[in-house]
Design an enzyme around this catalytic site. Structure first.
Site, PDB file in Angstrom:
ATOM      1  CB  SER A 170     -46.439  31.013 -16.419  1.00  0.00           C
ATOM      2  OG  SER A 170     -46.467  29.697 -16.954  1.00  0.00           O
TER       3      SER A 170
ATOM      4  CB  SER B 118     -46.908  27.240 -14.995  1.00  0.00           C
ATOM      5  OG  SER B 118     -45.670  27.827 -14.692  1.00  0.00           O
TER       6      SER B 118
ATOM      7  CE  LYS C 255     -48.686  29.521 -19.705  1.00  0.00           C
ATOM      8  NZ  LYS C 255     -48.015  28.573 -18.802  1.00  0.00           N
TER       9      LYS C 255
END
Length: 510
Positions: free
Chosen positions: A155, A179, A80
């Site tokens: 996210s 997330s 990420k």
């Protein structure tokens, strides 16, 4: 290379792939380039990758001559955006963070490399990370690989899209309100959010710096539960404990994970705050029935005061300084991300908040609730000292759990995936996931069913518990989802990641 069977490489589950890499029956470069090719295709379709990590090719050459082969030897891994990789930006979707490469790898990335894994791409996030959509001005909107009009969640949305589309076999993301779990549930894969401090967060950028009220965590996303377990085995190693001494030295507990004794499982179908979609309810009911048939005991668990917890512990805890440090992060940025209402309220003058708290009550519980609690009073505690841990709530929750003598809990997970743009309007819907960040319990998601025509038909009667603007918008956001995956959430008590995974494995198998 004509002799490489890319399709068969991409179809191997992670445990089998890593076995073949370690015993030498599959060369690391064949696997690496098979995934680079597939990742490129998925990135073209969904816009999920922010950059290719060029040094992965050097690492690949080193891997070939490695003496000691770690658990993830030769496995390409996606990372990420907010997790530091040396020489690369961690932008969080902010333009101001461009061209500020990280000085060193985060601890998690260092451990992955020592275990032989090859981080090869970084993936997209929403601006500021405080959103469960996946869009920013630098890299644009990421789409769901299963249906391009839907969000992949956030996210860790780039991870969800890439792993869900088959372009990565293992992804690493973070979770402060769902997330990891939103992208996994929306893209039809598995993920686990461990207890906040089970894995090191050194070298990982936070969406709201300094807040301690809602526990953030780092965790893996993969196609199946066994892959998540393999990843945790590799990460919970001596390397991690020596690189970050603030992480408790708890190696992976094989005995708990491989146990077959029947479980005592609590369950609920709703949190009485966000009305579940018909598919969410059905997912819990069907899973409950299969678990009972398999010899487990299921016990109803009554959730209370979720609205109080969400607003007083989660929202107030995250924005304990009235949101001022969060707002500052957007200085000089052209967009305000998917954080619309928070952002606007944090900047509004005091008299306007008071007026709004009265006038909006009948229409939008979100605004009136935030304002009536004086959440945005800028004189409140500075964020860095925010000490909002809902200890009393946590102890009450555990007491109720212990009274019922539970091992684990089966819970709904928001789904099916919402249309792009809806998450920004629907912060209400994080209630199912954020509860377990506030409590700091490990929680994983497993896809169990697909939305049906019957679910769609039943959705016509969806009213919500408050019948306000939020409820009406959520009903619209769920529509048109036939064939999309729906997951359940599996939860255990703090530090019981192995038990959580064991329960997830049981659900997945059934």
């Amino acid at each position: 290379h004509p002799s490489v069977n890319v399709v068969s490489i991409l179809s191997l589950p992670l445990p089998e792939l890593s076995r073949k890499l370690r015993d030498g029956s599959l060369p690391p470069d064949h696997v690496f380039y098979a995934y680079v090719g597939k990742a490129l295709q998925i990135a073209t379709e969904t816009n999920c990758i922010t950059e290719f990590l060029q040094e992965s090719e050097t690492q690949l050459r080193k891997a070939k001559v490695m003496e000691k082969k770690g658990l993830l030897y030769g496995v390409p891994v996606s990372i990420k955006d907010s997790i530091d990789c040396q020489g690369h930006d961690s932008t969080l979707g902010f333009i101001k963070n461009l061209n500020k490469p990280a000085a060193e790898d985060s601890v998690v990335v260092q451990v992955l490399k020592r275990q032989g894994a090859i981080p090869f791409v970084k993936t997209n996030v929403p601006q500021s990370l405080i959103s469960y959509d996946c869009k920013n001005l630098i890299f644009g909107q990421t789409r769901n690989p299963l249906l391009y009009t839907r969000t992949p969640g956030g996210s860790s949305g780039g991870e969800g899209a890439l792993v869900g589309g088959g372009g990565s076999i293992l992804g690493i993301g973070t979770d402060v309100g769902g997330s990891l779990r939103f992208p996994a549930a929306f893209c039809g894969i598995c993920a686990i959010k461990p207890t906040g401090n089970r894995l090191s967060k050194r070298g990982i950028m936070a969406g709201v710096v300094g807040q301690k009220a809602v526990a953030a965590a780092v965790g893996p996303l993969a196609k199946d539960v066994e892959s998540l377990a393999l990843c945790l085995r590799a990460l919970l190693s001596k390397d991690m404990f020596s690189l970050d001494s603030t992480v408790p030295p708890l190696p992976f507990n094989e005995e708990v994970y491989s146990s077959t004794k029947p479980l005592r499982i609590g369950y609920y179908e709703t949190d009485f705050f966000t009305m579940p979609s018909p598919a969410m309810r059905r997912a819990v009911r069907e899973t409950k029935q299969l678990l009972e048939e398999a010899g487990h005991t299921l016990v109803p668990f009554e959730l209370t005061n979720v609205d109080y917890v969400i607003f007083n512990y989660c929202v107030r805890g995250m924005f304990a300084d009235g949101g001022s440090s969060f707002v500052k992060k957007f200085n000089g940025e052209m967009e305000k991300g998917g954080t619309g209402i928070f952002f606007w309220l944090a900047k509004a003058p005091h008299w306007l908040k008071t007026l709004l708290s009265w006038t909006t009550k009948p229409f939008v519980r979100s605004i009136s609730f935030y304002l009536s609690r004086q959440l945005w009073d800028g004189t409140s505690t500075p964020l860095t000292t925010s000490a909002f841990p809902p200890q009393d709530f946590c102890h009450q929750f555990i007491a109720q759990w212990k009274k019922l003598n539970l091992d684990v809990m089966l819970c709904p997970m928001l789904g099916p995936a919402l249309g792009i743009g809806y998450p920004a309007k629907l912060s209400v819907a994080v209630s199912y996931t954020m509860l377990y960040n506030a409590l700091d319990f490990p929680a994983g998601v497993v896809p169990v069913t697909l939305a049906t025509d019957e679910d769609e038909e039943e959705l016509k009667g969806y009213k919500g518990y408050y019948q306000d603007w939020w409820d009406r918008t959520l009903a619209k956001a769920f529509r048109g989802s036939v064939g999309m995956p729906v997951a359940v959430q599996c939860v255990a008590l703090p530090w019981q990641e192995e038990l959580c995974l064991r329960f997830m494995k049981e659900v997945e198998t059934l």
